[in-house]
Scaffold this motif. Structure first.
Motif, PDB file in Angstrom:
ATOM      1  N   ALA A   1      -2.913 -12.884  -6.651  1.00 26.16           N
ATOM      2  CA  ALA A   1      -1.885 -13.572  -7.449  1.00 26.16           C
ATOM      3  C   ALA A   1      -0.822 -12.596  -7.975  1.00 26.16           C
ATOM      4  O   ALA A   1      -0.507 -12.558  -9.149  1.00 26.16           O
ATOM      5  CB  ALA A   1      -2.536 -14.329  -8.604  1.00 26.16           C
ATOM      6  N   ARG A   2      -0.288 -11.801  -7.071  1.00 23.18           N
ATOM      7  CA  ARG A   2       0.784 -10.851  -7.399  1.00 23.18           C
ATOM      8  C   ARG A   2       0.349  -9.796  -8.417  1.00 23.18           C
ATOM      9  O   ARG A   2       1.162  -9.277  -9.191  1.00 23.18           O
ATOM     10  CB  ARG A   2       2.018 -11.592  -7.909  1.00 23.18           C
ATOM     11  N   GLN A   3      -0.942  -9.464  -8.412  1.00 17.52           N
ATOM     12  CA  GLN A   3      -1.471  -8.386  -9.230  1.00 17.52           C
ATOM     13  C   GLN A   3      -2.264  -7.448  -8.328  1.00 17.52           C
ATOM     14  O   GLN A   3      -3.023  -7.903  -7.457  1.00 17.52           O
ATOM     15  CB  GLN A   3      -2.380  -8.921 -10.344  1.00 17.52           C
ATOM     16  N   LEU A   4      -2.093  -6.126  -8.537  1.00 21.48           N
ATOM     17  CA  LEU A   4      -2.802  -5.124  -7.742  1.00 21.48           C
ATOM     18  C   LEU A   4      -3.912  -4.490  -8.571  1.00 21.48           C
ATOM     19  O   LEU A   4      -3.699  -4.087  -9.709  1.00 21.48           O
ATOM     20  CB  LEU A   4      -1.844  -4.025  -7.283  1.00 21.48           C
ATOM     21  N   TYR A   5      -5.077  -4.377  -7.947  1.00 16.44           N
ATOM     22  CA  TYR A   5      -6.222  -3.672  -8.529  1.00 16.44           C
ATOM     23  C   TYR A   5      -6.691  -2.658  -7.484  1.00 16.44           C
ATOM     24  O   TYR A   5      -6.537  -2.877  -6.283  1.00 16.44           O
ATOM     25  CB  TYR A   5      -7.362  -4.638  -8.836  1.00 16.44           C
TER      26      TYR A   5
ATOM     27  N   ILE B   1      -8.608 -11.024  11.591  1.00 14.21           N
ATOM     28  CA  ILE B   1      -8.320 -11.977  10.521  1.00 14.21           C
ATOM     29  C   ILE B   1      -6.865 -12.402  10.611  1.00 14.21           C
ATOM     30  O   ILE B   1      -5.962 -11.561  10.721  1.00 14.21           O
ATOM     31  CB  ILE B   1      -8.595 -11.339   9.138  1.00 14.21           C
ATOM     32  N   LYS B   2      -6.632 -13.693  10.563  1.00 16.27           N
ATOM     33  CA  LYS B   2      -5.267 -14.204  10.543  1.00 16.27           C
ATOM     34  C   LYS B   2      -4.711 -14.044   9.132  1.00 16.27           C
ATOM     35  O   LYS B   2      -5.194 -14.661   8.185  1.00 16.27           O
ATOM     36  CB  LYS B   2      -5.241 -15.673  10.961  1.00 16.27           C
ATOM     37  N   VAL B   3      -3.713 -13.190   8.982  1.00 19.54           N
ATOM     38  CA  VAL B   3      -3.159 -12.865   7.667  1.00 19.54           C
ATOM     39  C   VAL B   3      -2.358 -14.055   7.139  1.00 19.54           C
ATOM     40  O   VAL B   3      -1.464 -14.567   7.818  1.00 19.54           O
ATOM     41  CB  VAL B   3      -2.271 -11.606   7.744  1.00 19.54           C
ATOM     42  N   LYS B   4      -2.667 -14.466   5.932  1.00 19.00           N
ATOM     43  CA  LYS B   4      -1.952 -15.578   5.320  1.00 19.00           C
ATOM     44  C   LYS B   4      -0.529 -15.154   4.966  1.00 19.00           C
ATOM     45  O   LYS B   4      -0.244 -13.966   4.782  1.00 19.00           O
ATOM     46  CB  LYS B   4      -2.705 -16.068   4.085  1.00 19.00           C
ATOM     47  N   PRO B   5       0.395 -16.113   4.876  1.00 23.08           N
ATOM     48  CA  PRO B   5       1.798 -15.792   4.586  1.00 23.08           C
ATOM     49  C   PRO B   5       1.952 -15.001   3.290  1.00 23.08           C
ATOM     50  O   PRO B   5       1.136 -15.082   2.385  1.00 23.08           O
ATOM     51  CB  PRO B   5       2.448 -17.177   4.467  1.00 23.08           C
ATOM     52  N   GLY B   6       3.044 -14.235   3.242  1.00 26.68           N
ATOM     53  CA  GLY B   6       3.347 -13.471   2.038  1.00 26.68           C
ATOM     54  C   GLY B   6       3.071 -11.995   2.135  1.00 26.68           C
ATOM     55  O   GLY B   6       3.363 -11.234   1.202  1.00 26.68           O
ATOM     56  N   MET B   7       2.511 -11.555   3.258  1.00 28.85           N
ATOM     57  CA  MET B   7       2.167 -10.147   3.411  1.00 28.85           C
ATOM     58  C   MET B   7       2.273  -9.736   4.870  1.00 28.85           C
ATOM     59  O   MET B   7       1.833 -10.464   5.765  1.00 28.85           O
ATOM     60  CB  MET B   7       0.749  -9.894   2.914  1.00 28.85           C
TER      61      MET B   7
ATOM     62  N   ASP C   1      -7.023  16.943  12.046  1.00 29.16           N
ATOM     63  CA  ASP C   1      -8.026  16.033  11.489  1.00 29.16           C
ATOM     64  C   ASP C   1      -7.769  14.620  12.027  1.00 29.16           C
ATOM     65  O   ASP C   1      -6.723  14.349  12.618  1.00 29.16           O
ATOM     66  CB  ASP C   1      -7.925  16.043   9.959  1.00 29.16           C
ATOM     67  N   ASN C   2      -8.727  13.730  11.811  1.00 25.50           N
ATOM     68  CA  ASN C   2      -8.486  12.316  12.098  1.00 25.50           C
ATOM     69  C   ASN C   2      -7.338  11.831  11.221  1.00 25.50           C
ATOM     70  O   ASN C   2      -7.154  12.313  10.101  1.00 25.50           O
ATOM     71  CB  ASN C   2      -9.725  11.480  11.793  1.00 25.50           C
ATOM     72  N   VAL C   3      -6.568  10.876  11.725  1.00 28.73           N
ATOM     73  CA  VAL C   3      -5.391  10.374  11.007  1.00 28.73           C
ATOM     74  C   VAL C   3      -5.489   8.857  10.911  1.00 28.73           C
ATOM     75  O   VAL C   3      -5.585   8.175  11.939  1.00 28.73           O
ATOM     76  CB  VAL C   3      -4.084  10.739  11.744  1.00 28.73           C
ATOM     77  N   THR C   4      -5.462   8.336   9.691  1.00 34.70           N
ATOM     78  CA  THR C   4      -5.551   6.888   9.504  1.00 34.70           C
ATOM     79  C   THR C   4      -4.585   6.445   8.422  1.00 34.70           C
ATOM     80  O   THR C   4      -4.486   7.080   7.371  1.00 34.70           O
ATOM     81  CB  THR C   4      -6.978   6.460   9.129  1.00 34.70           C
ATOM     82  N   VAL C   5      -3.884   5.346   8.691  1.00 36.29           N
ATOM     83  CA  VAL C   5      -2.929   4.795   7.731  1.00 36.29           C
ATOM     84  C   VAL C   5      -3.010   3.279   7.781  1.00 36.29           C
ATOM     85  O   VAL C   5      -3.221   2.685   8.839  1.00 36.29           O
ATOM     86  CB  VAL C   5      -1.489   5.290   8.032  1.00 36.29           C
ATOM     87  N   GLN C   6      -2.853   2.653   6.629  1.00 34.33           N
ATOM     88  CA  GLN C   6      -2.828   1.203   6.526  1.00 34.33           C
ATOM     89  C   GLN C   6      -1.698   0.809   5.590  1.00 34.33           C
ATOM     90  O   GLN C   6      -1.570   1.346   4.490  1.00 34.33           O
ATOM     91  CB  GLN C   6      -4.166   0.681   5.982  1.00 34.33           C
ATOM     92  N   LEU C   7      -0.845  -0.117   6.032  1.00 35.97           N
ATOM     93  CA  LEU C   7       0.334  -0.542   5.277  1.00 35.97           C
ATOM     94  C   LEU C   7       0.262  -2.022   4.948  1.00 35.97           C
ATOM     95  O   LEU C   7      -0.114  -2.839   5.792  1.00 35.97           O
ATOM     96  CB  LEU C   7       1.613  -0.301   6.075  1.00 35.97           C
ATOM     97  N   LEU C   8       0.655  -2.354   3.715  1.00 38.70           N
ATOM     98  CA  LEU C   8       0.797  -3.747   3.301  1.00 38.70           C
ATOM     99  C   LEU C   8       2.174  -3.898   2.658  1.00 38.70           C
ATOM    100  O   LEU C   8       2.477  -3.230   1.665  1.00 38.70           O
ATOM    101  CB  LEU C   8      -0.283  -4.139   2.289  1.00 38.70           C
ATOM    102  N   ARG C   9       2.998  -4.754   3.240  1.00 39.07           N
ATOM    103  CA  ARG C   9       4.355  -4.977   2.750  1.00 39.07           C
ATOM    104  C   ARG C   9       4.428  -6.390   2.151  1.00 39.07           C
ATOM    105  O   ARG C   9       4.152  -7.381   2.827  1.00 39.07           O
ATOM    106  CB  ARG C   9       5.372  -4.823   3.880  1.00 39.07           C
ATOM    107  N   VAL C  10       4.807  -6.463   0.872  1.00 41.46           N
ATOM    108  CA  VAL C  10       4.828  -7.729   0.153  1.00 41.46           C
ATOM    109  C   VAL C  10       6.091  -8.519   0.524  1.00 41.46           C
ATOM    110  O   VAL C  10       7.200  -7.973   0.516  1.00 41.46           O
ATOM    111  CB  VAL C  10       4.800  -7.487  -1.367  1.00 41.46           C
ATOM    112  N   GLY C  11       5.897  -9.796   0.831  1.00 36.92           N
ATOM    113  CA  GLY C  11       7.016 -10.659   1.164  1.00 36.92           C
ATOM    114  C   GLY C  11       7.639 -11.285  -0.066  1.00 36.92           C
ATOM    115  O   GLY C  11       7.240 -11.030  -1.204  1.00 36.92           O
ATOM    116  N   GLN C  12       8.622 -12.113   0.158  1.00 33.76           N
ATOM    117  CA  GLN C  12       9.296 -12.823  -0.923  1.00 33.76           C
ATOM    118  C   GLN C  12       8.443 -14.005  -1.382  1.00 33.76           C
ATOM    119  O   GLN C  12       7.685 -14.572  -0.602  1.00 33.76           O
ATOM    120  CB  GLN C  12      10.659 -13.342  -0.442  1.00 33.76           C
ATOM    121  N   PRO C  13       8.540 -14.379  -2.671  1.00 36.00           N
ATOM    122  CA  PRO C  13       7.770 -15.524  -3.156  1.00 36.00           C
ATOM    123  C   PRO C  13       8.069 -16.790  -2.366  1.00 36.00           C
ATOM    124  O   PRO C  13       9.213 -17.023  -1.978  1.00 36.00           O
ATOM    125  CB  PRO C  13       8.245 -15.675  -4.601  1.00 36.00           C
ATOM    126  N   GLY C  14       7.011 -17.586  -2.128  1.00 32.64           N
ATOM    127  CA  GLY C  14       7.206 -18.845  -1.421  1.00 32.64           C
ATOM    128  C   GLY C  14       7.253 -18.707   0.072  1.00 32.64           C
ATOM    129  O   GLY C  14       7.398 -19.689   0.771  1.00 32.64           O
TER     130      GLY C  14
END
Length: 260
Positions: free
Chosen positions: A123-127, A6-12, A247-260
């Motif tokens: 929209a800048r809200q985490l669930y 998946i091509k990640v959209k800007p902002g992340m 054990d198996n090792v798995t990590v996933q990171l999401l870093r939030v960018g600046q607005p705009g």
């Protein structure tokens, strides 16, 4: 940037890494990142990240974690109306049902199940929704906090005050689950009571116990700051492997960018 095709959209900034570890022959962990292709749907549904740690033997664990991750994303997308949290909860319920049905159709896989932790960023809200002992962390302003609680025997002891929180990470029974997707009649998922406002430079980290069982919170904090997300993932997995990687090792990171 492309993640899971998946091509990640800007902002992340997004990255993930999984490793079988030093002592296992197969990897029962699964993780996925997803977002809609169209901009209109993206504005409504946002981004989703899911991680799962299967149990139940070679095929059972792999199938349970795969089913969990794929079903959560499918149902979140298909059942989404207007509430991201409700969509995640519905997705967890359906994933739990499908894993149980799969086990019922394959007698040799009775007892298969999986942890599952998923987040949606809209929209800048985490669930989020969660069952088991995979974890979701937030790194903000140089501090790390855990947003999920472990559904484990030791987790219950900590909640009742019988075990100190600082002792739980090394307790010999810390990996005994009290809830898992696919086991029991209903899934006992936790979910966010209200959305968390997301700030620029926030880092969200999903990981299985193969990581947090060997790498401390301060070490996680140091590893995810000041370098690209993909490099942070490599550093964290390398630490777990250097410490034996049982054990198996798995990590996933999401870093939030600046607005705009």
């Amino acid at each position: 940037m492309t993640v899971d095709g998946i091509k990640v959209k800007p902002g992340m900034e997004v990255a993930s890494l999984t490793d079988v570890g030093r002592q296992r022959e197969n990897n029962e962990d699964s993780c996925r990142y997803w977002e809609p292709e169209s901009d209109e749907e993206f504005q409504r549904k946002g981004r989703v990240a899911v991680i799962a740690d299967g149990m139940g033997g070679y095929e059972g664990g792999q199938e349970a974690s795969r089913l969990a991750v794929e079903t959560v994303i499918e149902i979140y997308d298909r059942a989404f109306l207007s509430d991201p949290q409700a969509a995640l909860v519905e997705a967890f319920a359906e994933a739990h049902k499908r894993i149980r049905e799969y086990a019922e159709g394959h007698a040799e896989l009775q007892g298969m199940g999986t942890t599952c932790t998923a987040l949606a960023l809209v929209a800048r809200q985490l669930y989020f929704a969660h069952v088991g002992d995979s974890r979701l962390y937030l790194v903000r302003a140089g501090e790390i906090s855990r947003l999920t609680r472990d559904h484990t025997y030791v987790g219950r002891l900590v909640e009742t005050g019988l075990v100190r929180a600082e002792d739980a990470e090394t307790h010999p029974q810390r990996h005994i689950l009290t809830a898992a997707m696919g086991t029991g009649r209903e899934v006992a998922a936790d979910f966010a009571q209200r959305a968390l406002s997301v700030e620029p430079d926030d880092i969200f980290m999903l990981c299985t116990d193969g990581l947090w069982g060997l790498v401390t919170d301060p070490e996680i904090l140091q590893a995810v700051q000041g370098q690209p997300a993909a490099e942070s993932c490599r550093s964290l997995v390398a630490m777990a492997l250097q410490r034996g990687g049982p054990d198996n090792v798995t990590v996933q990171l999401l870093r939030v960018g600046q607005p705009g």
